[in-house]
Design a protein around this motif. Sequence first.
Motif, PDB file in Angstrom:
ATOM      1  N   ILE A   1     -10.449  -7.125 -14.324  1.00 45.71           N
ATOM      2  CA  ILE A   1     -10.627  -6.180 -15.424  1.00 45.71           C
ATOM      3  C   ILE A   1      -9.288  -5.576 -15.842  1.00 45.71           C
ATOM      4  O   ILE A   1      -8.458  -5.237 -15.010  1.00 45.71           O
ATOM      5  N   HIS A   2      -9.105  -5.379 -17.149  1.00 44.11           N
ATOM      6  CA  HIS A   2      -7.829  -4.952 -17.724  1.00 44.11           C
ATOM      7  C   HIS A   2      -7.495  -3.477 -17.472  1.00 44.11           C
ATOM      8  O   HIS A   2      -8.238  -2.600 -17.898  1.00 44.11           O
ATOM      9  N   GLN A   3      -6.404  -3.199 -16.776  1.00 43.74           N
ATOM     10  CA  GLN A   3      -5.810  -1.873 -16.600  1.00 43.74           C
ATOM     11  C   GLN A   3      -6.783  -0.782 -16.167  1.00 43.74           C
ATOM     12  O   GLN A   3      -6.654   0.382 -16.575  1.00 43.74           O
ATOM     13  N   THR A   4      -7.705  -1.102 -15.327  1.00 49.83           N
ATOM     14  CA  THR A   4      -8.697  -0.106 -14.943  1.00 49.83           C
ATOM     15  C   THR A   4      -9.325  -0.496 -13.622  1.00 49.83           C
ATOM     16  O   THR A   4      -9.394  -1.684 -13.297  1.00 49.83           O
ATOM     17  N   PRO A   5      -9.766   0.482 -12.821  1.00 49.61           N
ATOM     18  CA  PRO A   5      -9.772   1.911 -13.113  1.00 49.61           C
ATOM     19  C   PRO A   5      -8.472   2.602 -12.704  1.00 49.61           C
ATOM     20  O   PRO A   5      -7.714   2.071 -11.899  1.00 49.61           O
ATOM     21  N   LYS A   6      -8.252   3.773 -13.257  1.00 51.72           N
ATOM     22  CA  LYS A   6      -7.107   4.585 -12.879  1.00 51.72           C
ATOM     23  C   LYS A   6      -7.588   5.882 -12.248  1.00 51.72           C
ATOM     24  O   LYS A   6      -8.672   6.375 -12.562  1.00 51.72           O
TER      25      LYS A   6
ATOM     26  N   PHE B   1      -5.922   2.430  -9.334  1.00 52.10           N
ATOM     27  CA  PHE B   1      -6.576   2.576  -8.029  1.00 52.10           C
ATOM     28  C   PHE B   1      -6.145   1.436  -7.112  1.00 52.10           C
ATOM     29  O   PHE B   1      -6.039   1.598  -5.908  1.00 52.10           O
ATOM     30  N   GLY B   2      -5.879   0.291  -7.708  1.00 51.95           N
ATOM     31  CA  GLY B   2      -5.439  -0.883  -6.976  1.00 51.95           C
ATOM     32  C   GLY B   2      -5.485  -2.092  -7.887  1.00 51.95           C
ATOM     33  O   GLY B   2      -5.854  -1.996  -9.047  1.00 51.95           O
TER      34      GLY B   2
ATOM     35  N   LEU C   1     -11.964  -3.713   1.160  1.00 54.15           N
ATOM     36  CA  LEU C   1     -10.519  -3.834   1.303  1.00 54.15           C
ATOM     37  C   LEU C   1      -9.902  -3.714  -0.084  1.00 54.15           C
ATOM     38  O   LEU C   1     -10.105  -4.570  -0.936  1.00 54.15           O
ATOM     39  N   LEU C   2      -9.176  -2.631  -0.314  1.00 53.32           N
ATOM     40  CA  LEU C   2      -8.524  -2.348  -1.583  1.00 53.32           C
ATOM     41  C   LEU C   2      -7.031  -2.597  -1.421  1.00 53.32           C
ATOM     42  O   LEU C   2      -6.413  -2.092  -0.480  1.00 53.32           O
ATOM     43  N   MET C   3      -6.432  -3.373  -2.333  1.00 48.72           N
ATOM     44  CA  MET C   3      -5.014  -3.700  -2.199  1.00 48.72           C
ATOM     45  C   MET C   3      -4.264  -3.515  -3.507  1.00 48.72           C
ATOM     46  O   MET C   3      -4.772  -3.834  -4.585  1.00 48.72           O
ATOM     47  N   GLN C   4      -3.056  -3.016  -3.375  1.00 51.65           N
ATOM     48  CA  GLN C   4      -2.121  -2.902  -4.489  1.00 51.65           C
ATOM     49  C   GLN C   4      -1.154  -4.072  -4.397  1.00 51.65           C
ATOM     50  O   GLN C   4      -0.488  -4.257  -3.375  1.00 51.65           O
ATOM     51  N   ALA C   5      -1.066  -4.878  -5.435  1.00 46.89           N
ATOM     52  CA  ALA C   5      -0.225  -6.076  -5.401  1.00 46.89           C
ATOM     53  C   ALA C   5       1.197  -5.771  -5.848  1.00 46.89           C
ATOM     54  O   ALA C   5       1.417  -5.019  -6.798  1.00 46.89           O
TER      55      ALA C   5
ATOM     56  N   PRO D   1      -2.047  -8.281 -20.113  1.00 51.31           N
ATOM     57  CA  PRO D   1      -1.022  -8.466 -19.099  1.00 51.31           C
ATOM     58  C   PRO D   1      -1.367  -7.917 -17.734  1.00 51.31           C
ATOM     59  O   PRO D   1      -0.676  -8.201 -16.765  1.00 51.31           O
ATOM     60  N   LYS D   2      -2.392  -7.080 -17.626  1.00 53.55           N
ATOM     61  CA  LYS D   2      -2.681  -6.472 -16.341  1.00 53.55           C
ATOM     62  C   LYS D   2      -4.175  -6.529 -16.079  1.00 53.55           C
ATOM     63  O   LYS D   2      -4.972  -6.816 -16.953  1.00 53.55           O
ATOM     64  N   GLY D   3      -4.571  -6.195 -14.853  1.00 54.84           N
ATOM     65  CA  GLY D   3      -5.992  -6.207 -14.602  1.00 54.84           C
ATOM     66  C   GLY D   3      -6.339  -5.712 -13.224  1.00 54.84           C
ATOM     67  O   GLY D   3      -5.487  -5.480 -12.391  1.00 54.84           O
ATOM     68  N   PHE D   4      -7.617  -5.516 -12.996  1.00 58.17           N
ATOM     69  CA  PHE D   4      -8.153  -5.129 -11.700  1.00 58.17           C
ATOM     70  C   PHE D   4      -9.094  -6.232 -11.263  1.00 58.17           C
ATOM     71  O   PHE D   4     -10.010  -6.613 -11.972  1.00 58.17           O
ATOM     72  N   TRP D   5      -8.885  -6.731 -10.076  1.00 59.03           N
ATOM     73  CA  TRP D   5      -9.636  -7.891  -9.589  1.00 59.03           C
ATOM     74  C   TRP D   5     -10.551  -7.450  -8.459  1.00 59.03           C
ATOM     75  O   TRP D   5     -10.111  -6.872  -7.481  1.00 59.03           O
ATOM     76  N   LEU D   6     -11.847  -7.684  -8.590  1.00 61.21           N
ATOM     77  CA  LEU D   6     -12.795  -7.323  -7.552  1.00 61.21           C
ATOM     78  C   LEU D   6     -13.519  -8.575  -7.091  1.00 61.21           C
ATOM     79  O   LEU D   6     -13.991  -9.357  -7.900  1.00 61.21           O
ATOM     80  N   VAL D   7     -13.591  -8.767  -5.801  1.00 61.68           N
ATOM     81  CA  VAL D   7     -14.357  -9.864  -5.231  1.00 61.68           C
ATOM     82  C   VAL D   7     -15.451  -9.251  -4.371  1.00 61.68           C
ATOM     83  O   VAL D   7     -15.177  -8.452  -3.485  1.00 61.68           O
TER      84      VAL D   7
END
Length: 273
Positions: free
Chosen positions: A67-72, A85-86, A106-110, A257-263
């Motif tokens: 997901i693009h640039q979210t959540p913050k 958030f990550g 497991l939340l990670m900042q890349a 250009p950005k995103g939030f990836w949830l698995v």
Amino acid sequence: MRLSEEIRHALKEKTFYFLQNKLNGMRGEVNMLDNIHRDISDLGNDWNKILASIPTAPNVSMDSYFIHQTPKVSYTGIQKTSIEFGDVLYLYTETDNKNYKKETALLMQAKLYEDKKVDKDQLILYTDWPTFWFHTQNIHTSRFDVVSTPQPHPGGRYLLLDDSTKNQDFASTVTPTYGLRANKLDNYLESELVGLLEFFNGRELLGDWGTAIKAVEDYVKINGKTFKNTLRGQPLLYALNNGSGSGSGSTPSSNDPKGFWLVHIQVTVPFPD
């Protein structure tokens, strides 16, 4: 889920080669994340075959959302208005035959693997976990107190992606510490992911941590988008015991250009009475 040493090793090995295949020669953090995401069902196919060899193989499903640039989020004392958030969130759910559910995340900042300090505001969130709230609207209105002392909790970690030749494992992880530079590691992504299946990694969804993660999960599902012609939400693997397998799809998209990836990984295990 209880894994034998043989199964555990096979899952890690397949994950390592998947990451090597998708990341070797790639340049840029977002491109590397995208290359994993768009072909995530390839890893699911490999995992499916390995888990199918277990005599009492559980039902498994895993969904990936980008997901693009979210959540913050924001917190008291932050220097910026808000921060991500990550970048990557893995959510693992296991339900026994009595419908008892246990979940861990497991939340990670890349970051790219290189010799420089990481963002200070982001690091404070992951080391201290001060009271925080979602800056992005329509997620949750509460303020969250996630206890992590005396050390950063294992649910929030840094994912280091290497687009050079410094780290032959391509995707490593590190515990957030004060003054952290993105050139250290203490685990590998393949070990983190397989460890979730046995609750060795991540943090169980209890208290404010669980409420915050579930709020993000709900928000991501409702606001699914696409990224570079690839569905932002696509299955990795699912329904192992009823003949279903991995799947993917794509629709037109802007090149965000950005995103939030949830698995999201879900497992139903037939425990004995």
